[in-house]
Structure formats: structure tokens, C-alpha cells
Enzyme design. Structure first.
Site, mmCIF file in Angstrom:
data_model
loop_
_atom_site.group_PDB
_atom_site.id
_atom_site.type_symbol
_atom_site.label_atom_id
_atom_site.label_comp_id
_atom_site.label_asym_id
_atom_site.label_seq_id
_atom_site.Cartn_x
_atom_site.Cartn_y
_atom_site.Cartn_z
ATOM 1 N N SER A 168 -14.668 1.647 12.565
ATOM 2 C CA SER A 168 -15.785 0.747 12.272
ATOM 3 C C SER A 168 -15.741 -0.481 13.180
ATOM 4 O O SER A 168 -16.778 -0.920 13.693
ATOM 5 C CB SER A 168 -15.798 0.348 10.797
ATOM 6 O OG SER A 168 -14.504 0.055 10.339
ATOM 7 N N TYR A 223 0.837 -1.203 0.000
ATOM 8 C CA TYR A 223 0.000 0.000 0.000
ATOM 9 C C TYR A 223 0.874 1.256 0.000
ATOM 10 O O TYR A 223 0.731 2.135 -0.859
ATOM 11 C CB TYR A 223 -0.901 -0.027 1.228
ATOM 12 C CG TYR A 223 -1.897 1.110 1.327
ATOM 13 C CD1 TYR A 223 -2.977 1.206 0.455
ATOM 14 C CD2 TYR A 223 -1.777 2.083 2.326
ATOM 15 C CE1 TYR A 223 -3.905 2.243 0.573
ATOM 16 C CE2 TYR A 223 -2.700 3.110 2.453
ATOM 17 C CZ TYR A 223 -3.754 3.186 1.575
ATOM 18 O OH TYR A 223 -4.669 4.206 1.694
HETATM 19 P P1 NAD Z 1 -12.874 1.972 -0.008
HETATM 20 O O1 NAD Z 1 -12.259 0.617 0.033
HETATM 21 O O2 NAD Z 1 -14.197 2.142 0.649
HETATM 22 O O3 NAD Z 1 -12.989 2.503 -1.491
HETATM 23 C C1 NAD Z 1 -12.072 2.180 -2.491
HETATM 24 C C2 NAD Z 1 -12.858 1.836 -3.749
HETATM 25 O O4 NAD Z 1 -11.958 1.561 -4.835
HETATM 26 C C3 NAD Z 1 -13.732 0.588 -3.566
HETATM 27 O O5 NAD Z 1 -15.054 0.870 -3.967
HETATM 28 C C4 NAD Z 1 -13.088 -0.449 -4.488
HETATM 29 O O6 NAD Z 1 -13.992 -1.414 -4.973
HETATM 30 C C5 NAD Z 1 -12.479 0.441 -5.556
HETATM 31 N N1 NAD Z 1 -11.373 -0.171 -6.290
HETATM 32 C C6 NAD Z 1 -10.257 -0.753 -5.780
HETATM 33 N N2 NAD Z 1 -9.464 -1.203 -6.775
HETATM 34 C C7 NAD Z 1 -10.091 -0.881 -7.940
HETATM 35 C C8 NAD Z 1 -9.773 -1.072 -9.309
HETATM 36 N N3 NAD Z 1 -8.644 -1.696 -9.694
HETATM 37 N N4 NAD Z 1 -10.629 -0.623 -10.252
HETATM 38 C C9 NAD Z 1 -11.779 0.008 -9.886
HETATM 39 N N5 NAD Z 1 -12.131 0.221 -8.613
HETATM 40 C C10 NAD Z 1 -11.289 -0.227 -7.640
HETATM 41 O O7 NAD Z 1 -11.808 2.973 0.657
HETATM 42 P P2 NAD Z 1 -11.919 4.530 0.974
HETATM 43 O O8 NAD Z 1 -11.688 4.705 2.430
HETATM 44 O O9 NAD Z 1 -13.135 5.103 0.363
HETATM 45 O O10 NAD Z 1 -10.621 5.079 0.247
HETATM 46 C C11 NAD Z 1 -10.702 5.777 -1.000
HETATM 47 C C12 NAD Z 1 -9.326 6.270 -1.385
HETATM 48 O O11 NAD Z 1 -8.834 7.157 -0.369
HETATM 49 C C13 NAD Z 1 -8.289 5.144 -1.496
HETATM 50 O O12 NAD Z 1 -7.434 5.435 -2.576
HETATM 51 C C14 NAD Z 1 -7.533 5.228 -0.195
HETATM 52 O O13 NAD Z 1 -6.209 4.754 -0.309
HETATM 53 C C15 NAD Z 1 -7.574 6.718 0.094
HETATM 54 N N6 NAD Z 1 -7.422 6.981 1.537
HETATM 55 C C16 NAD Z 1 -8.453 6.746 2.417
HETATM 56 C C17 NAD Z 1 -8.276 6.982 3.761
HETATM 57 C C18 NAD Z 1 -9.379 6.784 4.764
HETATM 58 O O14 NAD Z 1 -9.137 6.987 5.955
HETATM 59 N N7 NAD Z 1 -10.588 6.435 4.389
HETATM 60 C C19 NAD Z 1 -7.038 7.428 4.241
HETATM 61 C C20 NAD Z 1 -5.996 7.632 3.321
HETATM 62 C C21 NAD Z 1 -6.218 7.417 1.969
#
Ligand code: NAD
Ligand code: UDP
Length: 320
Positions: free
Chosen positions: A200, A156
């Protein structure tokens, strides 16, 4: 004609909230997702929204129109590309290790190519994980980080660091108007109730009157941002001319034990705590320095941890 945005990862926690915000701002939105960690349920409320369209697809496959590739897909002209696709919770990116590396590299390059083709602004969802287990505290964007490049979390962390490098290169060498947001732990409704993230896990355990699982001694810290605050920061950054990374997160810093206490208070649960081993390379502390977000975007979070937990409860109750 409304402005049109492509969101990769639209069926995820943050992607679905970003879609809501963009639609509220008058945009047309095309969501793309392969449902690897996201869910159609996160977008169900948009089923009859005429300005929202959805394509089920892995962004690691080619987007460009190519008559030799029947699987190819071109989204058509877009003004913005928001690249959020990636597993995000530690258990999920460890389960989907190779997929996580692919989406940070190939998938992000495909999304950048779309932005380039249509002269669209591009925003990449990066992460505080770029700082690894930080030796500088709190973390300003100028800190280069302390990341184990071969440990389990590297799938990651290094995918995200590579994606930042790729994004800067498409800005410098191809002239794409790119933006990098470094997101710190964000929570709220639609955070997957069982994807293993701490908020969660703790809320679901508290609502079920099960013990809250504290990893390690619970003295490690995180800074938790409510989703509406985060989305506002992302929206402002996308409209800005800022190309270097910007931290978006809530500077309130809590030990995991304090986080457990807050969840117990807000839920009114009498759950006890249970201790489990700390995952390898779990960062000992995290706190964003948000000076740049304040200065460049006029942004700062408004919702405290206890307020945000209270705002999230109805969603988690509905998932019981
Ligand atoms: P999440 O897992 O709920 O959402 C990620 C989405 O990406 C999912 O719907 C998944 O199905 C989709 N996905 C993954 N690989 C894919 C692919 N190859 N093609 C198409 N779709 C794909 O996670 P989130 O918390 O909503 O995170 C969203 C983004 O924000 C991510 O890039 C994550 O790294 C970044 N982020 C989130 C947080 C947090 O605290 N929520 C913190 C840092 C970074
Ligand atoms: N954590 C915990 N209990 C859980 C889930 C997570 O103590 O049930 C800890 C985890 O070890 C980390 C912190 O909470 O120190 C935040 O974990 P999360 O998976 O939410 O995000 P991270 O910031 O590690 O990516």
C-alpha cells in the site's frame, strides 16, 4: 436455514473479503469489529444484504451472556467462527502494542469459547511472523521459528504464537474443531492505504509521484499473495479436518527492490526510490513452503504479483 458464520475483525482488509466470500457461498454472516484498524467503509457495500449483520465490539470483552455484565453479548448459534481480529501492520501493532497482546490472548480465548459453546468450527488467522527471522528457507509448517520474544515486534509475534498454542489446546482438551492458517503477506483492494504495509505504501507513493520508501538496502524478501487466492485457501481450510497449521501464501519470492520495480511498472509511475532505516528485527527473508496446502486442500495461488497489483490499482486510485 443457511449456515451461520461469525467473523471477528470483519471490518478489516481480509475480514471484509471473507465476509463477501461466505455470503457468496450462501452463508449468513455476523461481523464483529471494534474499528481499531478497520473501517465501516470496508463493509458499506453489505448495508442492504439481509444475510449480513454487524456488531461493533471489542472481542476482548466477554461474549458470553452474563446478567451481571451489561456489556456482554452472545452472538447466538453459529456453525463457524473465523478469528481475524488483530492489528496486522507493523506500525499499527507497535502503536496498539498492549491491545495486540490482548486480542491474541483474551480475545482469541473469547472467540474459542463461542465456538465451543455452539459446537462450531474455529479458524484462527495466524501468520508467517510465527517463523520470525527464519533460519530455514523456504518455511515449512514444521519449522519452529526464530522469534525475538522481547523485541518490539514480539507484541505481535508472541501474541500470534500464543494464540496458536491456545487454539491447539482448545482442540486437544475441549474437542473444538480448530484450524490454523499461517498467512504470508497478502495485498489487494481494501488494504488500508496508509497503514504502513509495503504494497500500500509503494502503490500510494507511486500514484502520487512521490519517492518509494525502501527500508534498509531493499534486499530483504517477501512473498506476496493476492487476496482472492488467500481467501480461497482459508475457505478450503475451514471446511477441512486439518488441525495443524497450514501455510497459505504465494511462493513467488521478491526482494523489496524487486517489489518496488513491479509497482513502478504496473502503475507506470516515474517515482524514484528513497532509503530509510530498516525497522528492528525486520525479517531478512520470507517464502512459504505450500506443500501441505497443495496436498491437503488442493490449493495453490493463481494470481502473480504483477497481475494482483494491476487488479488492486482502481481501489488505491479511489483512495487518492
Ligand atoms: P486489518 O487491520 O485490516 O484487520 C484487522 C481487523 O481486526 C480490523 O478491522 C480491526 O479493527 C479489528 N480488530 C482489531 N482488534 C480488535 C478487537 N480487539 N476486537 C474487535 N476487532 C478488532 O488487518 P488484515 O490484514 O485484514 O488482517 C486480518 C488478520 O489476518 C489479522 O489477524 C492478521 O494478523 C492476519 N494476517 C494478515 C496478513 C496480511 O498480510 N494481511 C498476514 C498475516 C496475518
Ligand atoms: N517496507 C519498506 N518500505 C515501506 C514499508 C515496508 O521497505 O514503505 C519493508 C519492510 O521493512 C519489510 C517489508 O517491506 O521488510 C514488508 O513490510 P510490511 O510492513 O508490509 O510487512 P512485514 O512482512 O514486515 O510484516
Amino acid at each position: 436455514m443457511p449456515q451461520r458464520a461469525l467473523i471477528t475483525g470483519a471490518a478489516g482488509f481480509l475480514g471484509s473479503h471473507l465476509a463477501d466470500r461466505l455470503l457468496a457461498e450462501g452463508f449468513a454472516v455476523l461481523g464483529v469489529d471494534n474499528f481499531s484498524t478497520g473501517s465501516p467503509a470496508n463493509l458499506a457495500h453489505l448495508a442492504s444484504e439481509p444475510r449480513f449483520a454487524f456488531e461493533e465490539r471489542d472481542i476482548c470483552q466477554l461474549f458470553e451472556s452474563d446478567s451481571f455484565d451489561p456489556g456482554s453479548f452472545d452472538p447466538g448459534p453459529v456453525d463457524f467462527v473465523f478469528n481475524l481480529a488483530s492489528p496486522a501492520s507493523p506500525p499499527e501493532y507497535l502503536r496498539l502494542a498492549l491491545e495486540t497482546l490482548s486480542v491474541g490472548s483474551r480475545g482469541t480465548e473469547n472467540a474459542l469459547a463461542i465456538a465451543h459453546k455452539y459446537n462450531a468450527s474455529f479458524l484462527h488467522a495466524s501468520t508467517s511472523e510465527c517463523y520470525g527471522d527464519p533460519l530455514v528457507h523456504p518455511q515449512p509448517e514444521s519449522y519452529w521459528g526464530n522469534v525475538n520474544p522481547v523485541g518490539p515486534r514480539s507484541v505481535y509475534d508472541e501474541a500470534k504464537r500464543f494464540a496458536e498454542s491456545l487454539t491447539m489446546a482448545w482442540h486437544r482438551y475441549r474437542g473444538v474443531n480448530t484450524h490454523l492458517v499461517r498467512i504470508f503477506n497478502t495485498y489487494g483492494p481494501r488494504l488500508h492505504p496508509s497503514d504502513g504495509r509495503v504494497i500500500s505504501n509503494f502503490i500510494m507513493q507511486a500514484l502520487r509521484n512521490q519517492p518509494l520508501t525502501v527500508y534498509g538496502d531493499g534486499q530483504q524478501t517477501r512473498s506476496f499473495c493476492y487476496v482472492a487466492d488467500l481467501i480461497d485457501g482459508i475457505f478450503r481450510l475451514a471446511l477441512s479436518r486439518e488441525h495443524l497449521p497450514v501455510n497459505i501464501g504465494n511462493p513467488g519470492e521478491f526482494t523489496i527492490l524487486e517489489c518496488a520495480q513491479a509497482v513502478l511498472e504496473v502503475t507506470g509511475s516515474s517515482s524514484t526510490l528513497t532509503y530509510a532505516p530498516l525497522p528492528q528485527d525486520d525479517p531478512t527473508r520470507r517464502q512459504p513452503d505450500i506443500t501441505r496446502a497443495r496436498t491437503i486442500l488442493g490449493w495453490e495461488p493463481k494470481i502473480s504479483l504483477r497481475e494482483g497489483l494491476a487488479l488492486s490499482l482502481d481501489f488505491f486510485r479511489s483512495q487518492l
